[in-house]
Structures are given as C-alpha cells and as structure tokens.
Design an enzyme around this catalytic site. Structure first.
Site, PDB file in Angstrom:
ATOM      1  CD1 TRP A   1      -1.707  -2.270   2.197  1.00  0.00           C
ATOM      2  CD2 TRP A   1      -2.582  -1.856   0.191  1.00  0.00           C
ATOM      3  NE1 TRP A   1      -2.486  -3.346   1.856  1.00  0.00           N
ATOM      4  CE2 TRP A   1      -3.040  -3.113   0.630  1.00  0.00           C
ATOM      5  CE3 TRP A   1      -2.997  -1.384  -1.057  1.00  0.00           C
ATOM      6  CZ2 TRP A   1      -3.891  -3.909  -0.132  1.00  0.00           C
ATOM      7  CZ3 TRP A   1      -3.850  -2.176  -1.824  1.00  0.00           C
ATOM      8  CH2 TRP A   1      -4.288  -3.415  -1.357  1.00  0.00           C
TER       9      TRP A   1
ATOM     10  CG  ASP B   1      -2.719   3.968   4.534  1.00  0.00           C
ATOM     11  OD1 ASP B   1      -3.686   3.731   5.278  1.00  0.00           O
ATOM     12  OD2 ASP B   1      -2.513   3.357   3.469  1.00  0.00           O
TER      13      ASP B   1
ATOM     14  CE  LYS C   1      -7.581  -3.451   5.861  1.00  0.00           C
ATOM     15  NZ  LYS C   1      -7.392  -4.675   5.078  1.00  0.00           N
TER      16      LYS C   1
END
Length: 357
Positions: free
Chosen positions: A102, A169, A193
C-alpha cells in the site's frame, strides 16, 4: 459452531454493530423507513454524520486542536491521489517511506504530481521489516508513511520527528493503540479493518496545512470543499458511516483506545508466544517490527500443511490463509476479534505439535 474470523478485511466487527445496523436497515430510529432509503439530508442522518465526526476526534484526543474528520468515498486508494493533490505544491516534492504494497501504491500516485523521494524501503527483503535509519528532507511538502502493513505483518512502533507535515495511512491499525495523534497532520484509513464495513474512508486533517499548493483542485478531490460541506459535499455512503458510528460508540463504551490496546496486546502476546515456542512454526516479520494487528507465520515443514489446514477449519477458524506474496498464514487480530478466538488458534497449533511429535 462459532466462527473465529481472522480475515484481513473486510473483517470482523462487534456483534452488537451487526445487530443494530441490521435493525436500522429494517426500521431506522423508529421512523418506519430503512436507513437505506432515507435522505442523507434528513435530520436523522445529519445527526449520524455529526456524531461520527465528533466521536472520531474525541477518541483520538484531537478535539479543539484544529482538526476536521471526514467520511469520504473511494477507499484509502483514492487518498493516495488526494494527499498529493492537496499537499504537494506546484513544482514541489514529497517524501515517502516504502514499507509494503500500500505504501508503494501511494508512491506511484504521488509521482503524477511532482518529485517523489523514497527515503527508505524494505522491498529488497520482501518488506519483512520497517526501515529505521533514514533522513527526511526538510524542504519536502510532506512526509508519508504507512503505520501497519497487513500483507507482511509489520507495524511502525514509533514515528519520526519532522518539521514538515506528517501524513499517515492508518487503514489497518487506527483506534487500536494509544498514540499522540496530534503528531500527525493528516491521517487516513479505510473503514473495513477497525471501524466499519467497506465503503467509506476516514480522513482526519489539521486544517492549517491546506490551501498552500498553488494548484487548482477538482472539487471532489479537494479536502477544503469536503470540510466546508461538513463531509456531505456529495451523497455520503450512508450505511458504512452509520455502521462506523456504531463501532466508534462500542469502542467508547469499552473504555476507548486505551482499553482496546490492552486487549490487543494480550491477543498479540498469546499468538506470538506460540509462534516462537512451537517448533513447527516461525514468524515472517522481524520481531521488533511485528504487527499486533496482522501476525504472519509459516510452517517450517510444509508437509504438515494439509493436516494443519484441516484442523483450523474444523475448529471454526476462517480467513487464516496468508497473502499470496508472502504465503503461509496471516492471523488478523483487529479490535473486534475476542481473545477467545486467539486461544482457539493457539490450541490448534499446540494440538498439531502433539500429533506430529
């Protein structure tokens, strides 16, 4: 049989969130209407959005500190684009730490806007550790990092001190541990999540860093536009925002981030102790960088794989298979996963050892 959900995301959420959100789909606030059919401009949903945004800042300890919380669409992947759009100056540059899939995706998007410096990368070692020794250029417009790497099972245990805006992030570990969140100027996180179902993305921004790029930003990609419209510039993802509010309420009632961190520490210690002591298994991430959200491990002897897979599935465990780029197993232990579920996995690992030896 009770299921033990180790999915990396979309993932487990508190049972009460499922129950309350299911009821809201049938009859929201005793209105006789479904949450899915009411106007996002209605009094009932405006109240949901306002409470969710306020509760984010309360839980993170950022109330009254110049921050705004937004619930946007597009996933964290859209933030890879929105961050440089809103923070990188024309002819400017940004600094990134490359710690996984990511992070590398964010770097790729930033390169469309200007010079993008990768200050350090663990890619040559298949991202099995977090780089420590690196310097951040003070003339960069911002520094971007990824706090937790779901695929590779690594997590930043500390964050660099820098005079430029710090962007993080936190998609896979937000609300999971106590941090000084005021050290960050912008935090973003996909909901799926620790916060809610897929479909909305949380963005927390210190307002003073905006409006300095010298570029024209399309309205849908402009944080200032979304702030001005109180996160309702366009029709928001109503159901994911409501389910996220329910999860935030659950977390507050539990005692907040400090309370859930204690539970998360117990879960991680229980599983990692078994990985380290059981001669059949070994972890894949550097010990000092191990994630408390995603434990990655492998069997030392793959001939036991068929037997182990059969055993954990029979125990009601779901979603344990590792990402294809790492292999082995990945136990995602997000906030809503109970300690009981980790004990079930540990029991299976111990039983395999007893059968093999």
């Amino acid at each position: 049989m009770k299921k033990h959900n180790y999915s990396a995301g979309p993932c487990i959420l508190p049972q009460e969130v499922f129950e309350k959100s299911a009821q809201a789909i049938l009859n929201f606030n005793d209105s006789g209407l479904s949450l899915l059919e009411i106007s996002h401009r209605s009094k009932d949903f405006v109240a949901v959005m306002e409470e969710a945004r306020a509760l984010v800042l309360e839980l993170l300890g950022l109330e009254g500190k110049g921050y705004q919380a937004l619930f946007l669409s597009g996933g964290a992947s859209l933030e890879f684009l929105m961050v440089p759009y809103n923070l990188m100056k024309v002819n400017g540059k940004a600094a990134y730490l490359d710690t996984g899939t990511w992070a590398s995706g964010a770097i790729k998007e930033a390169k469309h806007f200007g010079e993008t410096l990768v200050v350090a990368s663990s890619k040559p070692e298949n991202y099995n550790f977090i780089p420590k020794e690196y310097s951040i250029p003070i003339d960069a417009d911002y520094f971007h990092c990824t706090s937790n790497n779901t695929i590779f099972g690594t997590q930043m245990q500390s964050f660099p001190k820098t005079t430029i805006p710090l962007v993080c992030d936190m998609s896979s570990d937000i609300f999971s541990r106590v941090l000084d969140f005021s050290q960050f100027d912008l935090i973003y996180a996909g909901a799926q999540k620790n916060m809610g179902p897929a479909g909305t993305t949380l963005v927390v921004i210190k307002e003073e860093i905006l409006g300095k790029t010298g570029r024209t930003i399309p309205n849908m990609l402009d944080y200032q536009q979304h702030i001005a419209k109180e996160s309702m510039y366009n029709t928001p993802p109503v159901f994911p925002v409501y389910a996220s509010l329910l999860t935030l309420q659950w977390l507050k009632n539990l005692g907040g981030i400090a309370a859930i961190e204690k539970i998360n520490n117990q879960k991680a210690a229980l599983l990692y102790n078994e990985i380290d002591s059981n001669p059949l298994f070994e972890g894949t991430a550097a010990k000092e960088d191990r994630s408390k959200m995603n434990a990655t491990f492998v069997l030392k002897d793959e001939s036991h794989q068929e037997q182990f897979d059969k055993m954990w599935k029979e125990a009601g465990i779901s979603g344990l298979t590792g990402h294809r780029s790492v292999g082995g197993y990945r136990a995602s232990m997000y906030n809503a996963l109970p300690l009981e579920s980790v004990q079930v996995l540990v029991d299976v690992m111990q039983e395999l050892k007893n059968r093999v030896q």
